[in-house]
Enzyme design. Structure first.
Site, short mmCIF file in Angstrom:
data_model
loop_
_atom_site.label_atom_id
_atom_site.label_comp_id
_atom_site.label_asym_id
_atom_site.label_seq_id
_atom_site.Cartn_x
_atom_site.Cartn_y
_atom_site.Cartn_z
N LYS A 36 -10.66 -1.08 10.37
CA LYS A 36 -10.87 -2.27 9.53
C LYS A 36 -11.26 -3.49 10.37
O LYS A 36 -11.76 -4.48 9.85
CB LYS A 36 -9.60 -2.57 8.72
N GLN A 90 -4.73 -5.51 6.92
CA GLN A 90 -5.73 -6.46 6.42
C GLN A 90 -5.69 -7.76 7.20
O GLN A 90 -6.73 -8.33 7.54
CB GLN A 90 -5.49 -6.74 4.92
N CYS A 132 -4.70 2.57 -3.72
CA CYS A 132 -3.49 3.09 -3.07
C CYS A 132 -2.31 2.16 -3.29
O CYS A 132 -1.48 1.96 -2.39
CB CYS A 132 -3.70 3.34 -1.58
N HIS A 157 0.87 -1.17 0.00
CA HIS A 157 0.00 0.00 0.00
C HIS A 157 0.91 1.24 0.00
O HIS A 157 2.03 1.18 0.52
CB HIS A 157 -0.83 -0.05 1.28
N ASP A 159 2.95 -5.08 8.04
CA ASP A 159 1.76 -4.25 7.94
C ASP A 159 0.55 -5.19 7.97
O ASP A 159 0.24 -5.85 6.99
CB ASP A 159 1.80 -3.44 6.64
#
Lengths: 414, 154
Positions: free
Chosen positions: A234, A211, A372, A130, A208
């Protein structure tokens, strides 16, 4: 991580949907079909009520008031840190609250990148990041003469592990910053292997998990990663609060990012001293209500259970791939073996934005664009995709409606 | 054709589908006097417009290269068609009127035949996120006329 062959405690989707007030809404006269959870998930009633309840019954600033309201609010806010620590199998001092994942990565680029790395060292990212895990490292590169290397991905959308390892061979890499799950391809990266390889070459690892943590249990001790970031909104929580996990010794050694109230031990005009971690990294009044909301979201997810969530989303993903793949002219972007509930696709003869507008007319919310992740789009020779992403409240019937509608979208533009 | 999409006909009129699929002016001009790129950073749409002037300073011919949705390609194509023979100032005035049409759905000066030709794009006003798709080629065109290199829909 999970075996789809073993039946899991079934997740009662109908009951879960009752927990999300927004799912009763209609859009353009149609029942809302929300397939954009990877951009931001909807909120269960317990989150909404936790935040409202705090405002109505026990709200004040935290960590400073010597009065009842402030003490109650501080307890509730710090309980959120305990909930995050338990969720990730971390120590509470290792949990730093930020504004979102982007805020957490920028904190690291500053406090670890500028504070601990030296010119001539390198940061390795992957070809499926991202923008939030690209741009802060570019800024570090341009500011400090730290090289930025990009580990390529395969046509299937998996990390090229041989190429990744080769990038570490010269021993100059100080940090590997890689997604745990791609927001476009749905790919899970082999985090344990990445960490092992990076550590063998003397590099620290940031994952990261924006998600990944929505779909699978994350155990930072088992992963042995040095840093892990994610964002509350999220994971069915509010916007405005994110998490940086860092190993205690690293957080202790890192200089602060922002200066101000909350992050100091003492202040004089000559010098100031820093508070202990995690407060050293939390200047200013924090996102108090958002922290309280985040705890409610974590409790909600824990009550459903990651095993049930993972099994449900695997079912949804398999169903989506089975239903979408046969549609003429539809191309799934990302064919990783290990993947989660995010399916990106292009439709021949119809631009992703036009696809999204037609789906919207049927009440179906998907994301369309570059997500993104412009370099990743270029890697696959495309400008944009449409993306359907799933959450605990998503049903196979909703995916059927998506598939049936997409077949008609194609006719519309034929 | 499914009836379910019937109400989308206000947005995707036949003119738009046709020009979106088969743009008549969707090519780089062999020789041109001015060019500029337009970029919508939010969605990734890109267009480059090429303009050739007539000896009297009017626009003789316009071509474009676009990567974008049906609406942005159709808008670029209809734009290239209606501005042929117009002076740059006249073209700027037309854009102001077209932008109003795209934003509000109302045609401020329908006496102009060009606006009538652009009328099929009026449907975007109901889709605020799509208005920029229709206006992006115009922003690039104006940048070319002004002699600046790049335009953004932002």
């Amino acid at each position: 991580m999970m075996d789809a062959m073993i039946p899991h405690a079934a997740l009662d989707v109908a009951r879960i949907r009752e927990d999300f007030p927004i799912l009763r809404q209609t859009v353009r006269g149609k029942k809302l079909i929300y397939l954009d959870s990877a951009a931001s998930a909807q909120k269960p009633r317990v989150v909404i009520e936790a935040m409202r309840n705090a405002m109505e019954t026990q709200y004040a600033n935290v960590h400073r008031g010597l009065h009842w309201m402030s003490e109650r609010t501080t307890d509730a806010y710090e309980a959120a840190r305990d909930a995050v620590a338990a969720l990730m199998n971390a120590d509470r001092a290792e949990i730093v609250f930020t504004g979102n994942s982007t805020g957490a990565i920028n904190l690291l680029a500053h406090s670890y990148g500028r504070g601990m790395m030296r010119p001539g060292q390198a940061v390795v990212i992957s070809g499926m990041e991202h923008h939030s895990n690209i741009v802060p490292w570019q800024m570090l590169r341009d500011d400090r003469g730290i090289e930025l290397r990009v580990a390529p991905i395969t046509d299937a959308g998996e990390l090229d592990m041989a190429a990744f390892e080769a990038l570490l061979a010269d021993g100059k890499v100080g940090l590997v910053a890689i997604t745990h799950m791609s927001n476009v391809l749905g790919t899970y990266t082999p985090a344990e292997r990445i960490v092992r390889i990076a550590h063998a070459h003397g590099a620290k690892v940031l994952l990261d998990g924006s998600q990944a943590i929505v779909h699978r249990r994350v155990d930072v001790r088992a992963l042995d990663c040095d840093f892990y970031v994610w964002t509350g909104h999220k994971l069915y929580g509010p916007t405005g609060i994110g998490v940086l996990y860092g190993k205690r010794d690293l957080l202790d050694a890192m200089p602060p990012f922002m200066g101000g109230g909350e992050m100091i031990s003492s202040v004089s005009y000559e010098r100031s001293t820093w508070a202990e971690v995690p407060h050293k990294f939390e200047a200013g009044t924090p996102a108090i209500l958002e922290g309280i909301g985040l705890k409610a979201a974590i409790d909600y997810v824990q009550a459903i259970g990651y095993e049930a969530i993972a099994a449900h989303e695997q079912t949804l993903t398999d169903h989506a791939l089975a239903r979408l793949s046969p549609i003429e002219g539809l191309r799934i972007v990302g064919q990783a073996q290990d993947r989660g509930g995010v399916v990106s696709f292009t439709l021949e003869g119809a631009h992703a934005h036009d696809v999204a507008t037609l789906l919207d007319r049927q009440g179906i919310a998907v994301r369309a664009g570059h997500h993104c992740a412009e370099p990743l789009m270029r890697r696959f020779g495309i400008d944009s995709t449409a993306r359907a992403s799933f959450g605990v409240y998503t049903t196979t019937e909703e995916i059927d409606t998506l598939a049936d509608t997409l077949a008609r979208v194609r006719e519309f533009f034929a | 054709m499914s009836d379910d999409f019937a109400d989308l006909r206000d947005l995707y009129q036949e003119t738009i589908l046709d020009h979106g699929r088969h743009p008549r002016h969707g090519h780089r001009l062999a020789s041109f006097d001015a060019t500029a790129k337009g970029d919508n950073p939010m969605c990734g749409d890109r267009v480059q417009v090429f303009v050739k002037y007539a000896p009297d300073g009017a626009i003789a011919e316009t071509g474009f290269e676009a990567r974008g949705c049906a609406i942005s390609v159709a808008s670029a194509d209809l734009m290239a068609e209606v501005i042929a023979g117009r002076t740059p100032d006249d073209t700027r005035a037309l854009f102001a009127a077209f932008r109003e049409l795209a934003r509000t759905g109302a045609c401020p000066d329908c006496a102009d035949a060009a606006l009538e030709r652009l009328q099929p794009l009026a449907g975007v006003h109901e889709y605020p996120s799509r208005v920029k798709c229709a206006t992006l080629p115009w922003h690039a065109l104006i940048a070319a006329l002004d002699g600046t290199q790049e335009a953004s829909s932002e």
